[in-house]
Design an enzyme around this catalytic site. Structure first.
Site, PDB file in Angstrom:
ATOM      1  N   THR A   1     109.775 -59.701  32.795  1.00 47.86           N
ATOM      2  CA  THR A   1     108.948 -59.182  33.888  1.00 47.86           C
ATOM      3  C   THR A   1     109.105 -60.105  35.082  1.00 47.86           C
ATOM      4  OG1 THR A   1     106.700 -58.641  34.624  1.00 47.86           O
ATOM      5  CG2 THR A   1     106.892 -60.458  33.054  1.00 47.86           C
TER       6      THR A   1
ATOM      7  N   ASN B   1     106.679 -60.236  37.190  1.00 52.32           N
ATOM      8  CA  ASN B   1     105.285 -60.420  37.600  1.00 52.32           C
ATOM      9  C   ASN B   1     104.613 -61.544  36.801  1.00 52.32           C
ATOM     10  OD1 ASN B   1     102.421 -60.093  37.788  1.00 52.32           O
ATOM     11  ND2 ASN B   1     102.727 -58.010  38.535  1.00 52.32           N
TER      12      ASN B   1
ATOM     13  N   LYS C   1     101.147 -60.838  35.088  1.00 56.58           N
ATOM     14  CA  LYS C   1     101.238 -60.126  33.812  1.00 56.58           C
ATOM     15  C   LYS C   1     101.664 -61.077  32.709  1.00 56.58           C
ATOM     16  CE  LYS C   1     102.321 -55.560  35.710  1.00 56.58           C
ATOM     17  NZ  LYS C   1     103.332 -54.482  35.800  1.00 56.58           N
TER      18      LYS C   1
ATOM     19  N   ASP D   1     105.048 -51.286  31.155  1.00 59.72           N
ATOM     20  CA  ASP D   1     104.944 -50.397  32.312  1.00 59.72           C
ATOM     21  C   ASP D   1     103.595 -49.684  32.235  1.00 59.72           C
ATOM     22  OD1 ASP D   1     105.986 -49.350  34.723  1.00 59.72           O
ATOM     23  OD2 ASP D   1     106.545 -47.486  33.742  1.00 59.72           O
TER      24      ASP D   1
ATOM     25  N   PHE E   1      94.522 -54.734  42.867  1.00 56.19           N
ATOM     26  CA  PHE E   1      95.755 -54.325  43.571  1.00 56.19           C
ATOM     27  C   PHE E   1      96.104 -52.865  43.321  1.00 56.19           C
ATOM     28  CE2 PHE E   1      97.183 -54.916  39.378  1.00 56.19           C
ATOM     29  CZ  PHE E   1      98.398 -54.290  39.245  1.00 56.19           C
TER      30      PHE E   1
ATOM     31  N   ASP F   1      94.007 -49.539  42.220  1.00 52.84           N
ATOM     32  CA  ASP F   1      92.671 -49.893  41.722  1.00 52.84           C
ATOM     33  C   ASP F   1      91.530 -49.254  42.531  1.00 52.84           C
ATOM     34  OD1 ASP F   1      93.697 -51.326  39.637  1.00 52.84           O
ATOM     35  OD2 ASP F   1      93.290 -53.309  40.474  1.00 52.84           O
TER      36      ASP F   1
ATOM     37  N   LYS G   1      87.644 -56.543  35.368  1.00 55.53           N
ATOM     38  CA  LYS G   1      88.677 -55.517  35.151  1.00 55.53           C
ATOM     39  C   LYS G   1      89.528 -55.862  33.930  1.00 55.53           C
ATOM     40  CE  LYS G   1      93.034 -53.714  36.701  1.00 55.53           C
ATOM     41  NZ  LYS G   1      94.221 -53.955  37.501  1.00 55.53           N
TER      42      LYS G   1
END
Lengths: 182, 182
Positions: A7, A9, A12, A62, A137, A140, A160
């Site tokens: 990833t 990110n 994550k 994903d 982000f 959301d 969240k």
């Protein structure tokens, strides 16, 4: 099994490491994603692609936003739709009085070159009539999870993450890994 | 160069054979398509996929509908968007009085395992305020080519094929093939 989370990110990756409670390594690779509504289909091909580059057991993730009235669209294609028409545009895709039910689902695929294992986490909710909140982000601001009166963007990141589809998917994966690796 | 057109669509195969005026063979394979707005990006990966299965020089095709006001969206993702919100829904994506310019573009990729060659054909036009006509297929009822007062769906198949993005792309490919193969 030593897993490599492919990833780009880092958030994550940190979230996965915290939930899985095991050493995980990150590889930043730009993987091709196939055209499909269902993120479960996308992650299988993504894992195949990742494995062909890394050549060790990989995991990929994903997340899609599925609108019931639109047959699940945009699902995994959400980023293209949001890029084009924005969160406001997505809210307007559903006319007034129409069913606004939706769900957010994260799919994770673990692939060791032999077998694909897919894990998922789902949160049911609704698409709000207009965006609300500025936290977090992506989409959301337009997704309000069932049993809550705030959108994901009106919650803190911790709130969240405690209920998110991604956390649920990682938890399902953790259960599998703990069973598989005594 | 003997070319294999990898497509499951027999109409496209017949059109290509007629325009290219050379023997072409068809292979029906379900190829993966990557997420991208630009069909030129999609066909490159599709050609790679096709070549890995066929192992001989291949050609593949993809066509997108690009709406200027939406930064080109949906482009190559048109079939998903049309499947979800229909032609009427696409017409409504653009508010009243907004720029309705769009173009249709076909991209063709020829790949021999070494080099990718991409050919394209483009038709400029507009997205109509609502669908008109029932001929032809797909999003033909909502695309009106520049210089015409009818949508593709209000034209006969022959009229459309004479000016279409696909015919232009095949013509560009024909020119290349005739130069390359004396």
């Amino acid at each position: 099994m030593e897993l490599i989370f492919v990833t780009s990110n880092s958030n994550k990756f940190r979230e996965a490491s915290a939930i899985l409670g095991r050493s995980l390594s990150q590889r930043r690779l730009d993987l091709k994603e196939i055209q499909a509504i269902d993120a479960k289909d996308v992650v299988k091909e993504k894992a195949k692609d990742a494995y062909s580059l890394v050549k060790r057991p990989v995991m990929v993730e994903d997340t899609g936003l599925y609108i019931i009235k639109l047959g699940g669209f945009p699902g995994a294609l959400i980023r293209w739709v949001r890029g084009a028409i924005g969160n406001e545009g997505i809210c307007r895709l559903l006319g007034e009085g129409e069913d606004r039910s939706a769900y957010a689902e994260t799919a994770i695929c673990v692939y060791d070159g032999r077998e694909f294992r897919v894990f998922s986490g789902r949160v049911d909710g609704t698409i709000t009539p207009s965006p609300r909140g500025s936290g977090n982000f992506g989409w959301d601001p337009i997704f309000q999870p069932e049993g809550h009166d705030r959108t994901f963007a009106e919650m803190s990141a911790d709130e969240k993450n405690a209920i998110s589809m991604r956390a649920k998917a990682f938890a399902e994966l953790k259960e599998y890994l703990e069973g598989a690796v005594p």
